[in-house]
Design a protein around this motif. Structure first.
Motif, PDB file in Angstrom:
ATOM      1  N   ALA A   1       0.569   3.407  -3.784  1.00 28.47           N
ATOM      2  CA  ALA A   1       0.265   4.043  -5.067  1.00 28.47           C
ATOM      3  C   ALA A   1       1.202   3.549  -6.159  1.00 28.47           C
ATOM      4  N   GLN A   2       2.464   3.301  -5.809  1.00 27.95           N
ATOM      5  CA  GLN A   2       3.425   2.799  -6.782  1.00 27.95           C
ATOM      6  C   GLN A   2       3.050   1.407  -7.274  1.00 27.95           C
ATOM      7  N   ILE A   3       2.597   0.555  -6.339  1.00 22.65           N
ATOM      8  CA  ILE A   3       2.186  -0.798  -6.717  1.00 22.65           C
ATOM      9  C   ILE A   3       0.997  -0.743  -7.666  1.00 22.65           C
ATOM     10  N   VAL A   4       0.004   0.061  -7.305  1.00 23.86           N
ATOM     11  CA  VAL A   4      -1.211   0.146  -8.118  1.00 23.86           C
ATOM     12  C   VAL A   4      -0.899   0.683  -9.509  1.00 23.86           C
ATOM     13  N   SER A   5      -0.105   1.741  -9.593  1.00 20.35           N
ATOM     14  CA  SER A   5       0.225   2.315 -10.903  1.00 20.35           C
ATOM     15  C   SER A   5       1.021   1.333 -11.758  1.00 20.35           C
ATOM     16  N   SER A   6       1.924   0.581 -11.131  1.00 16.99           N
ATOM     17  CA  SER A   6       2.702  -0.424 -11.872  1.00 16.99           C
ATOM     18  C   SER A   6       1.800  -1.543 -12.378  1.00 16.99           C
ATOM     19  N   ALA A   7       0.828  -1.941 -11.551  1.00 15.45           N
ATOM     20  CA  ALA A   7      -0.101  -3.001 -11.949  1.00 15.45           C
ATOM     21  C   ALA A   7      -0.952  -2.564 -13.134  1.00 15.45           C
ATOM     22  N   ILE A   8      -1.457  -1.343 -13.082  1.00 16.15           N
ATOM     23  CA  ILE A   8      -2.283  -0.832 -14.175  1.00 16.15           C
ATOM     24  C   ILE A   8      -1.464  -0.715 -15.454  1.00 16.15           C
ATOM     25  N   ALA A   9      -0.236  -0.234 -15.333  1.00 19.60           N
ATOM     26  CA  ALA A   9       0.641  -0.112 -16.502  1.00 19.60           C
ATOM     27  C   ALA A   9       0.941  -1.468 -17.120  1.00 19.60           C
ATOM     28  N   ALA A  10       0.934  -2.510 -16.294  1.00 15.69           N
ATOM     29  CA  ALA A  10       1.215  -3.858 -16.791  1.00 15.69           C
ATOM     30  C   ALA A  10      -0.013  -4.533 -17.387  1.00 15.69           C
ATOM     31  N   GLY A  11      -1.163  -3.873 -17.323  1.00 15.71           N
ATOM     32  CA  GLY A  11      -2.368  -4.418 -17.939  1.00 15.71           C
ATOM     33  C   GLY A  11      -3.348  -5.067 -16.982  1.00 15.71           C
ATOM     34  N   ILE A  12      -3.094  -5.010 -15.686  1.00 16.93           N
ATOM     35  CA  ILE A  12      -4.038  -5.575 -14.711  1.00 16.93           C
ATOM     36  C   ILE A  12      -5.228  -4.630 -14.606  1.00 16.93           C
ATOM     37  N   ASP A  13      -6.429  -5.145 -14.898  1.00 13.21           N
ATOM     38  CA  ASP A  13      -7.593  -4.275 -15.014  1.00 13.21           C
ATOM     39  C   ASP A  13      -8.560  -4.347 -13.834  1.00 13.21           C
ATOM     40  N   ASP A  14      -8.215  -5.129 -12.803  1.00  9.72           N
ATOM     41  CA  ASP A  14      -9.092  -5.196 -11.629  1.00  9.72           C
ATOM     42  C   ASP A  14      -8.243  -5.322 -10.370  1.00  9.72           C
ATOM     43  N   ILE A  15      -8.271  -4.283  -9.553  1.00 17.16           N
ATOM     44  CA  ILE A  15      -7.468  -4.248  -8.327  1.00 17.16           C
ATOM     45  C   ILE A  15      -8.397  -3.979  -7.156  1.00 17.16           C
ATOM     46  N   ILE A  16      -8.410  -4.908  -6.200  1.00 18.47           N
ATOM     47  CA  ILE A  16      -9.267  -4.780  -5.024  1.00 18.47           C
ATOM     48  C   ILE A  16      -8.392  -4.393  -3.833  1.00 18.47           C
ATOM     49  N   LEU A  17      -8.553  -3.183  -3.349  1.00 19.93           N
ATOM     50  CA  LEU A  17      -7.823  -2.712  -2.171  1.00 19.93           C
ATOM     51  C   LEU A  17      -8.695  -2.895  -0.940  1.00 19.93           C
ATOM     52  N   VAL A  18      -8.080  -3.268   0.169  1.00 28.97           N
ATOM     53  CA  VAL A  18      -8.798  -3.381   1.436  1.00 28.97           C
ATOM     54  C   VAL A  18      -8.105  -2.504   2.466  1.00 28.97           C
ATOM     55  N   ASP A  19      -8.821  -1.482   2.903  1.00 23.01           N
ATOM     56  CA  ASP A  19      -8.333  -0.624   3.982  1.00 23.01           C
ATOM     57  C   ASP A  19      -8.741  -1.268   5.297  1.00 23.01           C
ATOM     58  N   ASP A  20      -7.769  -1.864   5.993  1.00 25.55           N
ATOM     59  CA  ASP A  20      -8.077  -2.616   7.216  1.00 25.55           C
ATOM     60  C   ASP A  20      -8.018  -1.714   8.448  1.00 25.55           C
ATOM     61  N   GLY A  21      -8.859  -0.669   8.453  1.00 27.51           N
ATOM     62  CA  GLY A  21      -8.939   0.194   9.630  1.00 27.51           C
ATOM     63  C   GLY A  21      -7.732   1.088   9.810  1.00 27.51           C
ATOM     64  N   SER A  22      -7.253   1.682   8.726  1.00 29.35           N
ATOM     65  CA  SER A  22      -6.058   2.529   8.797  1.00 29.35           C
ATOM     66  C   SER A  22      -6.335   3.822   9.562  1.00 29.35           C
ATOM     67  N   LEU A  23      -5.261   4.453  10.008  1.00 29.02           N
ATOM     68  CA  LEU A  23      -5.367   5.744  10.673  1.00 29.02           C
ATOM     69  C   LEU A  23      -5.902   6.789   9.689  1.00 29.02           C
ATOM     70  N   GLU A  24      -6.590   7.775  10.211  1.00 29.32           N
ATOM     71  CA  GLU A  24      -7.223   8.786   9.370  1.00 29.32           C
ATOM     72  C   GLU A  24      -6.218   9.490   8.460  1.00 29.32           C
ATOM     73  N   GLU A  25      -5.022   9.743   8.971  1.00 31.45           N
ATOM     74  CA  GLU A  25      -4.033  10.486   8.190  1.00 31.45           C
ATOM     75  C   GLU A  25      -3.442   9.679   7.032  1.00 31.45           C
ATOM     76  N   THR A  26      -3.708   8.377   6.967  1.00 29.02           N
ATOM     77  CA  THR A  26      -3.189   7.565   5.859  1.00 29.02           C
ATOM     78  C   THR A  26      -4.279   7.131   4.880  1.00 29.02           C
ATOM     79  N   ARG A  27      -5.535   7.403   5.199  1.00 29.30           N
ATOM     80  CA  ARG A  27      -6.626   6.895   4.367  1.00 29.30           C
ATOM     81  C   ARG A  27      -6.707   7.587   3.013  1.00 29.30           C
ATOM     82  N   HIS A  28      -6.091   8.736   2.892  1.00 28.56           N
ATOM     83  CA  HIS A  28      -6.157   9.440   1.606  1.00 28.56           C
ATOM     84  C   HIS A  28      -5.482   8.651   0.492  1.00 28.56           C
ATOM     85  N   TYR A  29      -4.520   7.790   0.838  1.00 33.47           N
ATOM     86  CA  TYR A  29      -3.890   6.963  -0.187  1.00 33.47           C
ATOM     87  C   TYR A  29      -4.919   6.064  -0.860  1.00 33.47           C
TER      88      TYR A  29
END
Length: 367
Positions: free
Chosen positions: A20-48
């Motif tokens: 979340a810190q990386i994404v918020s910093s990227a948006i604050a810096a003006g990056i307008d397209d961020i592609i996240l890939v959830d590579d089969g994470s555990l259920e308890e971490t998917r909320h991020y």
């Protein structure tokens, strides 16, 4: 930042608040397209992932139902980018564990679009005190391997921070592998296809001795060095055959110490070992499926000058040092080791290259 016309790709497995810190910093810096890939994470971490997707319009979430590996996650993101982000200059890949600062991400993006388009690698300084010993040692070994076997000078072979222009993404999707070896194979493919690359120095960041990494030292190292390990094993077996036959032929058939006897021993031993080496390299090492006659004649064109170089060097040095046949046999080992490195590179880019690859090499060579 000079240019924001790129997509930031972040593959992640079982993330924490750093994502979340990386994404918020990227948006604050003006990056307008961020592609996240959830590579089969555990259920308890998917909320991020889901929270970022819901709260940030700049975020696109791609999901693997099971863990396929970092390479597979990157390929998923690359394919999505090519299909849905027409007109963008390229992508920047970054890790989701906080190792890549937003300043370095932007620096790589700027370098990618400045001047000649090239893949930009964000390279860490492995001589700093905060670098874990296993990371420092592993990178130095891999850098040496790349230089000796592939002729590529890379100061950080395992960096996950890479800026890739759009025109090269389709090619790099062809690299084999679904886990960490994919990033290594990307670099090898860049060397094969003569894709230009540059390095940018970035901050070296590790948390808790890099304990959050999903890299498995033994298993993933074998996958990364798979091609080299197979080639080395086959070459070692062929070399043992060659050395043994050289010794036996000189002992029982072509006796004597004159140049003709040495040459005949080398020819006889090399013919036998080359048959073994060619068959194994074609089928199991380079996994070449092209016409056997074409590959064979290319192999012969390489084998003959290599054999000639071996003979001239062994004969000249043994004559100078006054060595007998056993001494010549021992001397042949370091001589053939040097030729082994040269032969590997030529076999990979020419002898066992497929027609499509050769055509691209020739086109790139004329640019």
């Amino acid at each position: 930042m000079k240019n924001c016309n790129f997509s930031l790709i972040i593959p992640s497995l079982n993330p924490d608040e750093k994502l979340a810190q990386i994404v918020s910093s990227a948006i604050a810096a003006g990056i307008d397209d961020i592609i996240l890939v959830d590579d089969g994470s555990l259920e308890e971490t998917r909320h991020y992932f889901t929270e970022l997707e819901a709260s940030c319009s700049q975020v696109t979430l791609l999901t693997h139902e099971k863990n396929w590996g970092k390479g597979a996650a990157l390929k998923t993101a690359f394919s999505y980018f090519l299909e849905n982000r027409k007109g963008r200059d390229g992508v920047v890949t970054a890790d989701g564990d906080g190792q890549h600062r937003i300043e370095d991400i932007l620096a790589c993006a700027d370098e990618m679009t400045g001047g000649e388009h090239a893949v930009v690698l964000g390279c860490r300084n492995f001589n700093r005190e905060n670098v874990p010993a296993k990371s420092r040692f592993g990178n130095k070994i891999t850098s040496l391997v790349f230089r000796l076997f592939f002729g590529m000078r890379l100061s950080d072979t395992q960096t996950g921070l890479r800026a890739i222009p759009t025109e090269y993404i389709t090619i790099l999707l062809e690299a084999k592998g679904s886990r960490y070896e994919y990033e290594t194979n990307m670099l090898l493919l860049m060397g094969q296809r003569h894709i230009p690359y540059r390095e940018v120095k970035i901050e070296t960041v590790y948390y808790d001795g890099n304990s959050a990494t999903h890299f498995r030292p033994i298993y993933d190292s074998i996958r990364i060095y798979g091609l080299i390990i197979k080639y080395a094993a086959n070459s070692l077996a062929s070399a043992l055959v060659d050395i043994l036959m050289f010794y036996l032929l000189g002992l029982f058939v072509f006796t004597g110490s004159d140049w003709m006897a040495v040459l005949l021993c080398i020819i006889g031993a090399r013919v036998i070992s080359s048959i073994v080496n060619f068959a194994m390299n074609k089928r199991f090492v380079f996994e070449n499926r092209s016409n056997i006659a074409r590959a064979f004649w290319r192999y012969v064109c390489l084998a003959l000058p290599v054999m000639l170089a071996s003979w001239l060097t062994v004969y000249a040095l043994s004559k100078f040092a006054g060595l007998g046949h056993l001494g010549r046999t021992i001397l042949k080992v370091p001589v053939d080791t040097v030729l082994f490195l040269i032969s590997f590179r030529v076999q990979r880019i020419w002898v066992f290259a497929d027609r499509q690859q050769l055509g691209r090499n020739e086109i790139n060579g004329r640019k």
